[in-house]
Design a protein around this motif. Structure first.
Motif, PDB file in Angstrom:
ATOM      1  N   ARG A 324       0.817  -1.230  -0.296  1.00  0.00           N
ATOM      2  CA  ARG A 324       0.113   0.009   0.150  1.00  0.00           C
ATOM      3  C   ARG A 324       0.956   1.285   0.136  1.00  0.00           C
ATOM      4  O   ARG A 324       1.126   1.688   1.021  1.00  0.00           O
ATOM      5  CB  ARG A 324      -0.788  -0.058   1.064  1.00  0.00           C
ATOM      6  N   VAL A 325       1.570   1.411  -1.187  1.00  0.00           N
ATOM      7  CA  VAL A 325       2.676   2.489  -1.207  1.00  0.00           C
ATOM      8  C   VAL A 325       2.179   3.922  -0.758  1.00  0.00           C
ATOM      9  O   VAL A 325       2.769   4.584  -0.245  1.00  0.00           O
ATOM     10  CB  VAL A 325       3.141   2.327  -2.639  1.00  0.00           C
ATOM     11  N   ALA A 326       0.965   4.175  -1.377  1.00  0.00           N
ATOM     12  CA  ALA A 326       0.469   5.511  -1.174  1.00  0.00           C
ATOM     13  C   ALA A 326       0.340   5.999   0.238  1.00  0.00           C
ATOM     14  O   ALA A 326       1.010   7.096   0.807  1.00  0.00           O
ATOM     15  CB  ALA A 326      -0.672   5.767  -2.123  1.00  0.00           C
ATOM     16  N   GLU A 327      -0.265   4.960   0.772  1.00  0.00           N
ATOM     17  CA  GLU A 327      -0.374   5.142   2.459  1.00  0.00           C
ATOM     18  C   GLU A 327       1.050   5.227   3.299  1.00  0.00           C
ATOM     19  O   GLU A 327       1.224   6.002   4.100  1.00  0.00           O
ATOM     20  CB  GLU A 327      -1.380   4.027   2.857  1.00  0.00           C
ATOM     21  N   ARG A 328       1.824   4.234   2.846  1.00  0.00           N
ATOM     22  CA  ARG A 328       3.185   4.217   3.431  1.00  0.00           C
ATOM     23  C   ARG A 328       3.845   5.387   3.325  1.00  0.00           C
ATOM     24  O   ARG A 328       4.400   6.052   4.105  1.00  0.00           O
ATOM     25  CB  ARG A 328       3.892   3.047   3.030  1.00  0.00           C
ATOM     26  N   THR A 329       3.654   6.111   1.930  1.00  0.00           N
ATOM     27  CA  THR A 329       4.582   7.221   1.827  1.00  0.00           C
ATOM     28  C   THR A 329       3.870   8.357   2.215  1.00  0.00           C
ATOM     29  O   THR A 329       4.787   9.210   2.774  1.00  0.00           O
ATOM     30  CB  THR A 329       4.355   7.428  -0.027  1.00  0.00           C
ATOM     31  N   ALA A 330       2.680   8.516   2.640  1.00  0.00           N
ATOM     32  CA  ALA A 330       1.966   9.606   3.238  1.00  0.00           C
ATOM     33  C   ALA A 330       2.323   9.553   4.646  1.00  0.00           C
ATOM     34  O   ALA A 330       2.648  10.440   5.287  1.00  0.00           O
ATOM     35  CB  ALA A 330       0.650   9.555   3.109  1.00  0.00           C
ATOM     36  N   LEU A 331       2.512   8.268   5.347  1.00  0.00           N
ATOM     37  CA  LEU A 331       2.987   8.071   6.547  1.00  0.00           C
ATOM     38  C   LEU A 331       4.057   8.437   6.821  1.00  0.00           C
ATOM     39  O   LEU A 331       4.633   9.107   7.971  1.00  0.00           O
ATOM     40  CB  LEU A 331       2.679   6.871   7.126  1.00  0.00           C
ATOM     41  N   LEU A 332       5.090   8.175   6.047  1.00  0.00           N
ATOM     42  CA  LEU A 332       6.392   8.449   6.183  1.00  0.00           C
ATOM     43  C   LEU A 332       6.856  10.027   6.071  1.00  0.00           C
ATOM     44  O   LEU A 332       7.727  10.436   6.706  1.00  0.00           O
ATOM     45  CB  LEU A 332       7.522   7.670   4.947  1.00  0.00           C
TER      46      LEU A 332
END
Length: 726
Positions: A324-332
C-alpha cells in the motif's frame, strides 16, 4: 535447583564451538546474582548452545533446566530466559521446508521438532508468568504463549483478560502484539483476534495502545484497517509526541485508575460490527520485535518527546501495509516532518526500504528526505545523504538540497576508511548520479588528493559531458601514475573517467599504461586501457598498429578485449572475427559472454557465426543464453529464433530483464498483441520492483529497476505498427 544436571553426559554432546561440557557452567551462570555473569552466560547460550537459531542435542538437554529457572522468583532477568525458550521452541518447519531437507539436515530438523514439542509441553508455565511481579517476565510471556502454546483460543482469551489489569505500558503493547501473532499462526482465530484489535483502535483508548492495535491489524488483517489509517496514525503520533516523558514501565497518567481501565474491558464486549478480516495467505512478514524488549522497565525517563517503542510500532505497521505504497508514503512524509529526531532517522531507513522494494510516486517523500540534509545533526544528515545516494535519478527533487550540502561541507566530499580505498561521500555521489554539474568542483578537489577515490570514474560516467572540465586533470594524474604492482588501484578510476568522457586527447597517457602495465595485476590495467582506447573510437587511429600487434600476441591480455578495441577504433571485421570466434570456445562462461557480445556489435558482418550462436541458445547458463539470443538477432537480422529464448529467460530469471528490454527497445518490434507486448505491459503494471529481494539488496537495485521501466516504455513506444511483430 538443577537436580540431575551432573548426570547428563554433556561431554558426549557438541554445540557450535565443540564439546558441550561447558553448558552446566552457562546454566548456573544464568542463576547468578552477578549481572555480568548472567549476561555472559546468556551470550554463551545464544552464541554456542543456540547458535544462529540452531538446536543441538545439548540444546534439548537444557530445556528442563531453563524451565526451572523461569519459575523461580529468586532468579533475576528471567524474562531473557523466557525469550531464549521461545526461540528454542518456536521454529516452524512447514511442508515446503520439509520437502527441501536433505539427509544431512534430517537430524537438525528432528531436533527442531523435539524442541518445539518439549517447550510446548511446558508452555502452561507462561500462563502463570503473565501475572508475575517482574515486569520483564510479563513482557516476554505473551509472545511465548502466542508462539508455543497448543491452545491458541485459551491464549487469546488470556491476553484479553490480562490487558485491563496490566499496569506497565510496554507489557500492554506486548499483549496486543501477541494477539496479532496468534492471528497469523492460527487463521481460524484471525477474525476473532481482528475484532478485538479493531475495538482497541477506538478513540476511548490510549494512543500507544491504539497504535499497537493498528500495527497488528496491518500484519494480520489489513482489510480491517480504517480507510483513513494515515490520518488516524499521524494523529496518534502527534498525541504521543505531546505527552510528557515518563518512566518506562509506568502506566500513562490516569490509566491505572479504575475509570481508565473500563474502556479496555469494554473492548471485550460482543460487537457484531467488529472486523473479521482474515490474515494474508502467507505469513510474509517475520514477527515484529517486541516493543522495548531490550529496555529495562525500571530505567530512568526517556529523553525527548514520544515513547521509546513508537519506532517499533511504526516499523510493524509499515511491514503490514506492504504494497500500500501511497499510504506508506504519506505516513513516512508525516514522520519526516516530526520534531522528533529519532522518528525522522527511523523514517529515513524505512523510506529507503520502501523505495527499494516498491514502485511509486516519491517526489514529495524525496524532497522531505533532502530537507534533512540541512540539519545540524550529523547522523540525520548522513542518513539522508545515504538514502539519496541509492536513488540516482529519483533523487532529483532533492537536487538543490544536495548541492547546498555539498557546497557547505567540503570535509565530507571524500570518505577515508580504516581498511580499503577512499570513496566519494554520499552527498557528492548522489549529486553526480543526477548528472548535476554542481558536483564537479567536489570531484575536481578529490582528483587532487594523493589517493583518488575508487569510485571517481563511475561518478564521472554519471555526469557525462558535464564533467568535461575534469579531462585535463584526469590526463595529468594518469601520466603521474607509477606503473608498479599497485598501478591498477591508482589508474583504474582515471581510465574509467577518461573512457566515460571519450577524452581522446589522453591517447599518449593511455598508451603509456597499455605498454608499461606490470605482469602482476597487469591484465586488469591493460583491460581498462583498452576500453579507454575503444571509447575514443576512430580518434585513436594512431593506436591501430599497436592493437594489431597485441591481437597477434595478446599474452596475458584478453584477446577479446583487444579485438573489441580494434573493432571500435578501426572497424576491421576481418581482423577481429577469427579472434572472437575462438572466444566462443573459452572455458570460462564470462569470457564466452564477452566474445558473444562483441560479435553482436559487429552485426551482419559476423553473420557467419550464426550457427555457433544458435548452438549457445541451449547452454545451461541463462545469462549466456540471453547474450547469444541478442547477438544472433543482431548478426542474422531474424527475430524468430531469439525472441522465445529472451521471453523464457524474462519469465524464469528476473535479473536478465534489463538486458532483454534493452534489446526489445533497440529493435522496436513489440507489436500490438504480441507476446513481447504482454510481458512489457505486465512489468509496467507491477508495483513490486523486479529485483526486490527479501533479506538483501544491492546499491544499484533501484537504478536498475527504474532503467527497466524506462526501457519497457521505450520498447512499447517504438512500435510503429509496421513490420513483423513478436
Amino acid at each position: 535447583m538443577f537436580a540431575g544436571i551432573d548426570e547428563v553426559d554433556w561431554a558426549s554432546m557438541e554445540h557450535a564451538y565443540g564439546p558441550a561440557d561447558d553448558v552446566p557452567v552457562m546454566l548456573r551462570g544464568l542463576a547468578s546474582g552477578d549481572p555480568v555473569e548472567r549476561e555472559a552466560a546468556l551470550d554463551g547460550m545464544y552464541g554456542a548452545v543456540h547458535h544462529q537459531g540452531d538446536v543441538y542435542a545439548c540444546t534439548l538437554a537444557c530445556i528442563p533446566f531453563l524451565f526451572e529457572l523461569v519459575v523461580d522468583p529468586g532468579i533475576q532477568d528471567r524474562g531473557s530466559i523466557v525469550e531464549l525458550l521461545t526461540s528454542i521452541g518456536g521454529i516452524d518447519l512447514d511442508e515446503d521446508d520439509e520437502d527441501e531437507i536433505d539427509e544431512e539436515e534430517i537430524e537438525g530438523a528432528a531436533n527442531y521438532a523435539m524442541a518445539a514439542t518439549a517447550v510446548a509441553a511446558g508452555a502452561g508455565v507462561f500462563c502463570e508468568l503473565m501475572a508475575d511481579e517482574d515486569p520483564g517476565v510479563r513482557l516476554a510471556a505473551p509472545l511465548a504463549l502466542a508462539t508455543l502454546h497448543n491452545h491458541p483460543e485459551r491464549v487469546l482469551a488470556l491476553l484479553r483478560e490480562r490487558l485491563p489489569v496490566e499496569p506497565a505500558e510496554e507489557v500492554r503493547l506486548a499483549l496486543v502484539e501477541a494477539a496479532g501473532r496468534v492471528a497469523l499462526r492460527h487463521r481460524a482465530l484471525a477474525g476473532q483476534a481482528a475484532g478485538w484489535l479493531t475495538r482497541l483502535t477506538g478513540e476511548g483508548f490510549a494512543p500507544g495502545l491504539r497504535l499497537a492495535a493498528l500495527a497488528q491489524l496491518a500484519r494480520c488483517a489489513p482489510d480491517a484497517l480504517p480507510g483513513d489509517v494515515v490520518r488516524v496514525v499521524t494523529g496518534l503520533l502527534r498525541q504521543l509526541r505531546s505527552a510528557p516523558p515518563r518512566r518506562s514501565g509506568a502506566a500513562p497518567a490516569g490509566e491505572a485508575q479504575a475509570g481508565r481501565t473500563e474502556p479496555v474491558a469494554a473492548a471485550d464486549a460482543p460487537n457484531e460490527s467488529a472486523g473479521t478480516g482474515e490474515p494474508p495467505a502467507d505469513e510474509r512478514a517475520a514477527p515484529a520485535t517486541r516493543m522495548g524488549q531490550l529496555r529495562a522497565l525500571s530505567e530512568e525517563d526517556v529523553p525527548g518527546p514520544g515513547a521509546p517503542w513508537t519506532a517499533d510500532l511504526l516499523r510493524t505497521l509499515h511491514v503490514g501495509l506492504d504494497d500500500r505504497v501511497a499510504e506508506r508514503t504519506a505516513l513516512l512524509a508525516d514522520q519526516l516532518r516530526s520534531p522528533d529526531r529519532r522518528q525522522r532517522i527511523d523514517a529515513l531507513r524505512m523510506s529507503s526500504g520502501l523505495i527499494r522494494v516498491w514502485r511509486g510516486s516519491y517526489e514529495e517523500l524525496v524532497r522531505l528526505v533532502g530537507e534533512q540534509l540541512a540539519t545540524p545533526e550529523p547522523r540525520l544528515a548522513g542518513a539522508a545523504a545515504h538514502v539519496l545516494e541509492e536513488l540516482f535519478g529519483l533523487a532529483a527533487p532533492a537536487a538543490d538540497a544536495l548541492a547546498a550540502r555539498v557546497a557547505a561541507d567540503p570535509d565530507a566530499w571524500v570518505r577515508d576508511w580504516p581498511s580499503g580505498p577512499a570513496g566519494l561521500g554520499s552527498a557528492v555521489k548522489a549529486l553526480a548520479r543526477l548528472g548535476d554539474a554542481r558536483a564537479v568542483p567536489a570531484l575536481a578537489a578529490a582528483l587532487e588528493r594523493p589517493e583518488v577515490p575508487h569510485d571517481m570514474g563511475f561518478a564521472i560516467g554519471c555526469l557525462g559531458t558535464a564533467a568535461a572540465p575534469l579531462a585535463a586533470v584526469l590526463r595529468r594524474r594518469l601520466g603521474e601514475v607509477r606503473l608498479d604492482e599497485a598501478a591498477y588501484d591508482r589508474a583504474g578510476p582515471l581510465l574509467t573517467g577518461l573512457a566515460a568522457l571519450r577524452a581522446d586527447e589522453a591517447m599518449p597517457e593511455v598508451l603509456r599504461v597499455l605498454r608499461g602495465a606490470p605482469e602482476h595485476r597487469g591484465q586488469w590495467l591493460r583491460t581498462a586501457a583498452l576500453r579507454a582506447l575503444g571509447s575514443f573510437g576512430p580518434a585513436a587511429h594512431s593506436a591501430v598498429p599497436e592493437l594489431r600487434t597485441l591481437l597477434r600476441r595478446p599474452g596475458s591480455t584478453s584477446a577479446t578485449e583487444v579485438a573489441e578495441a580494434l573493432w571500435a577504433v578501426a572497424g576491421d571485421a576481418d581482423a577481429v572475427l577469427p579472434v572472437l570466434i575462438d572466444g566462443l570456445q573459452a572455458e570460462r562462461v564470462h569470457e564466452r559472454r564477452s566474445a558473444v557480445n562483441a560479435l553482436g556489435r559487429l552485426g551482419t558482418r559476423a553473420a557467419v557465426t550464426a550457427p555457433r550462436l544458435r548452438a549457445l541458445l541451449r547452454h545451461e547458463d541463462p545469462l549466456l543464453r540471453v547474450d547469444a539470443a541478442v547477438a544472433l538477432w543482431d548478426v542474422s537480422g531474424r527475430a524468430d529464433e531469439s525472441v522465445p529464448v529472451l521471453l523464457a529467460a524474462w519469465e524464469h530469471h528476473r535479473h536478465v530483464r534489463v538486458r532483454v528490454a534493452e534489446c526489445l527497445a533497440r529493435k522496436g518490434v513489440a507489436g500490438a498483441g504480441s507476446d513481447a507486448e504482454h510481458v512489457l505491459r505486465a512489468e509496467l503494471a507491477s508495483v513490486r520492483r523486479h529485483n526486490a529481494m527479501d533479506g538483501g539488496f544491492g546499491s544499484h537495485d533501484t537504478y536498475e529497476d527504474e532503467k527497466l521501466l524506462a526501457l519497457c516504455r521505450q520498447a512499447l513506444l517504438g512500435d510503429t505498427g509496421k513490420g513483423p511483430t513478436i
